[in-house]
Write a protein that holds these residues in place. Structure first.
Motif, PDB file in Angstrom:
ATOM      1  N   ILE A   5      32.845 -18.900 116.388  1.00  0.00           N
ATOM      2  CA  ILE A   5      33.432 -19.492 117.602  1.00  0.00           C
ATOM      3  C   ILE A   5      33.309 -18.522 118.783  1.00  0.00           C
ATOM      4  O   ILE A   5      33.753 -17.375 118.697  1.00  0.00           O
ATOM      5  N   GLY A   6      32.724 -19.004 119.885  1.00  0.00           N
ATOM      6  CA  GLY A   6      32.466 -18.123 121.031  1.00  0.00           C
ATOM      7  C   GLY A   6      31.391 -17.121 120.643  1.00  0.00           C
ATOM      8  O   GLY A   6      31.514 -15.932 120.916  1.00  0.00           O
ATOM      9  N   CYS A   7      30.330 -17.630 120.029  1.00  0.00           N
ATOM     10  CA  CYS A   7      29.306 -16.752 119.405  1.00  0.00           C
ATOM     11  C   CYS A   7      28.519 -15.947 120.422  1.00  0.00           C
ATOM     12  O   CYS A   7      27.872 -14.961 120.071  1.00  0.00           O
ATOM     13  N   GLY A   8      28.554 -16.356 121.698  1.00  0.00           N
ATOM     14  CA  GLY A   8      27.824 -15.626 122.736  1.00  0.00           C
ATOM     15  C   GLY A   8      26.339 -15.555 122.427  1.00  0.00           C
ATOM     16  O   GLY A   8      25.705 -16.552 122.048  1.00  0.00           O
ATOM     17  N   THR A   9      25.780 -14.350 122.550  1.00  0.00           N
ATOM     18  CA  THR A   9      24.334 -14.161 122.339  1.00  0.00           C
ATOM     19  C   THR A   9      23.993 -13.983 120.862  1.00  0.00           C
ATOM     20  O   THR A   9      22.848 -13.697 120.528  1.00  0.00           O
ATOM     21  N   GLY A  10      24.996 -14.085 120.006  1.00  0.00           N
ATOM     22  CA  GLY A  10      24.728 -14.015 118.564  1.00  0.00           C
ATOM     23  C   GLY A  10      24.739 -12.607 117.991  1.00  0.00           C
ATOM     24  O   GLY A  10      24.050 -12.317 117.012  1.00  0.00           O
ATOM     25  N   LEU A  11      25.579 -11.736 118.566  1.00  0.00           N
ATOM     26  CA  LEU A  11      25.613 -10.355 118.059  1.00  0.00           C
ATOM     27  C   LEU A  11      26.173 -10.258 116.641  1.00  0.00           C
ATOM     28  O   LEU A  11      25.980  -9.249 115.972  1.00  0.00           O
ATOM     29  N   ASN A  12      26.855 -11.303 116.161  1.00  0.00           N
ATOM     30  CA  ASN A  12      27.329 -11.273 114.763  1.00  0.00           C
ATOM     31  C   ASN A  12      26.242 -11.704 113.777  1.00  0.00           C
ATOM     32  O   ASN A  12      26.390 -11.497 112.565  1.00  0.00           O
ATOM     33  N   PHE A  13      25.203 -12.333 114.282  1.00  0.00           N
ATOM     34  CA  PHE A  13      24.304 -13.061 113.378  1.00  0.00           C
ATOM     35  C   PHE A  13      23.603 -12.158 112.353  1.00  0.00           C
ATOM     36  O   PHE A  13      23.536 -12.503 111.175  1.00  0.00           O
ATOM     37  N   ALA A  14      23.069 -11.013 112.811  1.00  0.00           N
ATOM     38  CA  ALA A  14      22.311 -10.165 111.864  1.00  0.00           C
ATOM     39  C   ALA A  14      23.221  -9.665 110.752  1.00  0.00           C
ATOM     40  O   ALA A  14      22.836  -9.642 109.580  1.00  0.00           O
ATOM     41  N   LEU A  15      24.443  -9.284 111.129  1.00  0.00           N
ATOM     42  CA  LEU A  15      25.395  -8.792 110.115  1.00  0.00           C
ATOM     43  C   LEU A  15      25.767  -9.905 109.145  1.00  0.00           C
ATOM     44  O   LEU A  15      25.879  -9.682 107.939  1.00  0.00           O
ATOM     45  N   LEU A  16      25.939 -11.110 109.661  1.00  0.00           N
ATOM     46  CA  LEU A  16      26.253 -12.249 108.785  1.00  0.00           C
ATOM     47  C   LEU A  16      25.065 -12.576 107.880  1.00  0.00           C
ATOM     48  O   LEU A  16      25.232 -12.816 106.679  1.00  0.00           O
ATOM     49  N   GLN A  17      23.880 -12.562 108.462  1.00  0.00           N
ATOM     50  CA  GLN A  17      22.688 -12.924 107.675  1.00  0.00           C
ATOM     51  C   GLN A  17      22.507 -12.009 106.478  1.00  0.00           C
ATOM     52  O   GLN A  17      22.097 -12.449 105.399  1.00  0.00           O
ATOM     53  N   ARG A  18      22.839 -10.721 106.654  1.00  0.00           N
ATOM     54  CA  ARG A  18      22.702  -9.778 105.542  1.00  0.00           C
ATOM     55  C   ARG A  18      23.571 -10.183 104.360  1.00  0.00           C
ATOM     56  O   ARG A  18      23.251  -9.900 103.225  1.00  0.00           O
ATOM     57  N   ARG A  19      24.687 -10.839 104.647  1.00  0.00           N
ATOM     58  CA  ARG A  19      25.606 -11.269 103.583  1.00  0.00           C
ATOM     59  C   ARG A  19      25.229 -12.637 103.015  1.00  0.00           C
ATOM     60  O   ARG A  19      25.245 -12.833 101.815  1.00  0.00           O
ATOM     61  N   ILE A  20      24.938 -13.575 103.903  1.00  0.00           N
ATOM     62  CA  ILE A  20      24.818 -14.973 103.448  1.00  0.00           C
ATOM     63  C   ILE A  20      23.414 -15.326 102.978  1.00  0.00           C
ATOM     64  O   ILE A  20      23.248 -16.242 102.173  1.00  0.00           O
ATOM     65  N   GLY A  21      22.400 -14.621 103.506  1.00  0.00           N
ATOM     66  CA  GLY A  21      21.019 -14.908 103.102  1.00  0.00           C
ATOM     67  C   GLY A  21      20.544 -16.269 103.583  1.00  0.00           C
ATOM     68  O   GLY A  21      21.305 -17.020 104.216  1.00  0.00           O
ATOM     69  N   PRO A  22      19.310 -16.619 103.265  1.00  0.00           N
ATOM     70  CA  PRO A  22      18.725 -17.869 103.775  1.00  0.00           C
ATOM     71  C   PRO A  22      19.372 -19.131 103.218  1.00  0.00           C
ATOM     72  O   PRO A  22      19.248 -20.208 103.804  1.00  0.00           O
ATOM     73  N   ALA A  23      20.081 -19.015 102.107  1.00  0.00           N
ATOM     74  CA  ALA A  23      20.745 -20.206 101.541  1.00  0.00           C
ATOM     75  C   ALA A  23      22.029 -20.542 102.301  1.00  0.00           C
ATOM     76  O   ALA A  23      22.562 -21.653 102.174  1.00  0.00           O
ATOM     77  N   GLY A  24      22.557 -19.592 103.062  1.00  0.00           N
ATOM     78  CA  GLY A  24      23.745 -19.843 103.875  1.00  0.00           C
ATOM     79  C   GLY A  24      23.349 -20.352 105.250  1.00  0.00           C
ATOM     80  O   GLY A  24      22.176 -20.626 105.514  1.00  0.00           O
ATOM     81  N   SER A  25      24.338 -20.481 106.126  1.00  0.00           N
ATOM     82  CA  SER A  25      24.028 -20.919 107.494  1.00  0.00           C
ATOM     83  C   SER A  25      25.080 -20.388 108.460  1.00  0.00           C
ATOM     84  O   SER A  25      26.189 -20.032 108.055  1.00  0.00           O
ATOM     85  N   ILE A  26      24.686 -20.338 109.729  1.00  0.00           N
ATOM     86  CA  ILE A  26      25.608 -19.957 110.803  1.00  0.00           C
ATOM     87  C   ILE A  26      25.620 -21.096 111.815  1.00  0.00           C
ATOM     88  O   ILE A  26      24.554 -21.533 112.274  1.00  0.00           O
ATOM     89  N   THR A  27      26.810 -21.573 112.145  1.00  0.00           N
ATOM     90  CA  THR A  27      26.954 -22.550 113.223  1.00  0.00           C
ATOM     91  C   THR A  27      27.688 -21.839 114.363  1.00  0.00           C
ATOM     92  O   THR A  27      28.857 -21.479 114.235  1.00  0.00           O
ATOM     93  N   GLY A  28      26.972 -21.584 115.441  1.00  0.00           N
ATOM     94  CA  GLY A  28      27.547 -20.870 116.575  1.00  0.00           C
ATOM     95  C   GLY A  28      27.966 -21.851 117.651  1.00  0.00           C
ATOM     96  O   GLY A  28      27.191 -22.725 118.042  1.00  0.00           O
ATOM     97  N   VAL A  29      29.209 -21.705 118.108  1.00  0.00           N
ATOM     98  CA  VAL A  29      29.734 -22.574 119.174  1.00  0.00           C
ATOM     99  C   VAL A  29      30.030 -21.710 120.386  1.00  0.00           C
ATOM    100  O   VAL A  29      30.657 -20.650 120.265  1.00  0.00           O
ATOM    101  N   ASP A  30      29.574 -22.133 121.552  1.00  0.00           N
ATOM    102  CA  ASP A  30      29.903 -21.404 122.784  1.00  0.00           C
ATOM    103  C   ASP A  30      29.909 -22.379 123.953  1.00  0.00           C
ATOM    104  O   ASP A  30      29.161 -23.360 123.969  1.00  0.00           O
ATOM    105  N   ALA A  31      30.770 -22.072 124.930  1.00  0.00           N
ATOM    106  CA  ALA A  31      30.878 -22.943 126.101  1.00  0.00           C
ATOM    107  C   ALA A  31      29.762 -22.672 127.106  1.00  0.00           C
ATOM    108  O   ALA A  31      29.552 -23.472 128.020  1.00  0.00           O
ATOM    109  N   SER A  32      29.074 -21.541 126.967  1.00  0.00           N
ATOM    110  CA  SER A  32      28.063 -21.175 127.956  1.00  0.00           C
ATOM    111  C   SER A  32      26.655 -21.458 127.427  1.00  0.00           C
ATOM    112  O   SER A  32      26.177 -20.784 126.510  1.00  0.00           O
ATOM    113  N   PRO A  33      25.965 -22.424 128.027  1.00  0.00           N
ATOM    114  CA  PRO A  33      24.590 -22.694 127.600  1.00  0.00           C
ATOM    115  C   PRO A  33      23.693 -21.475 127.785  1.00  0.00           C
ATOM    116  O   PRO A  33      22.745 -21.266 127.021  1.00  0.00           O
TER     117      PRO A  33
END
Ligand SMILES: C[S@@+](CC[C@H](N)C(=O)[O-])C[C@H]1O[C@@H](n2cnc3c(N)ncnc32)[C@H](O)[C@@H]1O
Length: 218
Positions: free
Chosen positions: A46-74
């Motif tokens: 929530i409020g994912c911004g430019t996705g600075l959490n994504f790499a850290l999350l990807q290391r844990r969840i791998g390709p079988a997981g997913s990230i849904t990022g929500v942000d008010a700023s296109p």
């Protein structure tokens, strides 16, 4: 016309000017460690911004997981999209929406998520309790909900308070919002971390059965 925010004007500069490496990365790292996400987890950011959490999350969840990022700023989401594309992550879904009004928003087919995270975003929202409740409602029973946010530094680090206040003011966040304080009443098994002289507060809790809403936000 909507008022411009730092996140509509300076999205392209955000990663450079956000003190990520010296200060704020430590909070997201601590939260994602405490979440202990298994491979294959589906995570709402929530409020994912430019996705600075994504790499850290990807290391844990791998390709079988997913990230849904929500942000008010296109504009911030555009940077997040570029990050995902250049890293080759096909498991990232981005949704432009106000996190305090998610009631009718389609968050995709991973609802209820296995986990939800919000880093340095709730304190920007006047109605952050609503966004926190939406995160919890969108997460399955037993799933982890993580909040990372800012307060005034404490103890010997207190002398950095003017700098911390300035950083928050420039980013549009309320340093006195303390959104993590609402979590113990809503979540079980709270875990806590405090980094950078207490300026960054990290909380992770587990969704109790009565509040998991399977995507029904209110
Ligand atoms: C300081 S940035 C943090 C971004 C990211 N979570 C991080 O850790 O780098 C705050 C983000 O919250 C977003 N935001 C602010 N209010 C919001 C709202 N009501 N709904 C969704 N996103 C919001 C802003 O657009 C911005 O991208």
């Amino acid at each position: 016309m909507k008022k411009p925010t730092p996140y509509t004007i300076s999205a392209r500069m955000y990663d450079v000017i956000s003190f990520e490496w010296p200060i704020y990365r430590a909070g997201r790292t601590a939260a994602i460690d405490l979440m202990a996400l298994p491979a294959g987890s589906h995570v709402l950011d929530i409020g994912c911004g430019t996705g600075l959490n994504f790499a850290l999350l990807q290391r844990r969840i791998g390709p079988a997981g997913s990230i849904t990022g929500v942000d008010a700023s296109p504009q911030m989401l555009e940077q997040a999209r570029r990050r995902a594309t250049s890293a080759g992550w096909e498991n990232v879904n981005l949704v432009a929406a106000d996190a305090t009004a998610l009631g009718s928003v389609d968050l995709g087919h991973h609802v209820p998520f296995d986990a939800a995270i919000s880093t340095y975003a709730l304190s920007l929202m006047a109605r952050w309790e609503v966004a926190l409740d939406a995160m919890i409602s969108a997460t399955r029973t037993g799933g982890a909900v993580a909040v990372v946010d800012m307060q005034k530094p404490v103890g010997r680090a207190e002398l950095w308070t003017p700098l911390a206040r300035l950083a928050c003011r420039l980013g549009g966040s309320d340093i006195d919002a303390h959104p993590w304080t609402a979590m113990p009443a809503r979540l079980d098994a709270m875990k806590t971390a405090s980094v950078r002289g207490g300026h960054i507060q990290v909380r992770v809790g587990s969704v109790p059965s009565a509040t998991a809403g399977g995507g029904h936000f209110f």
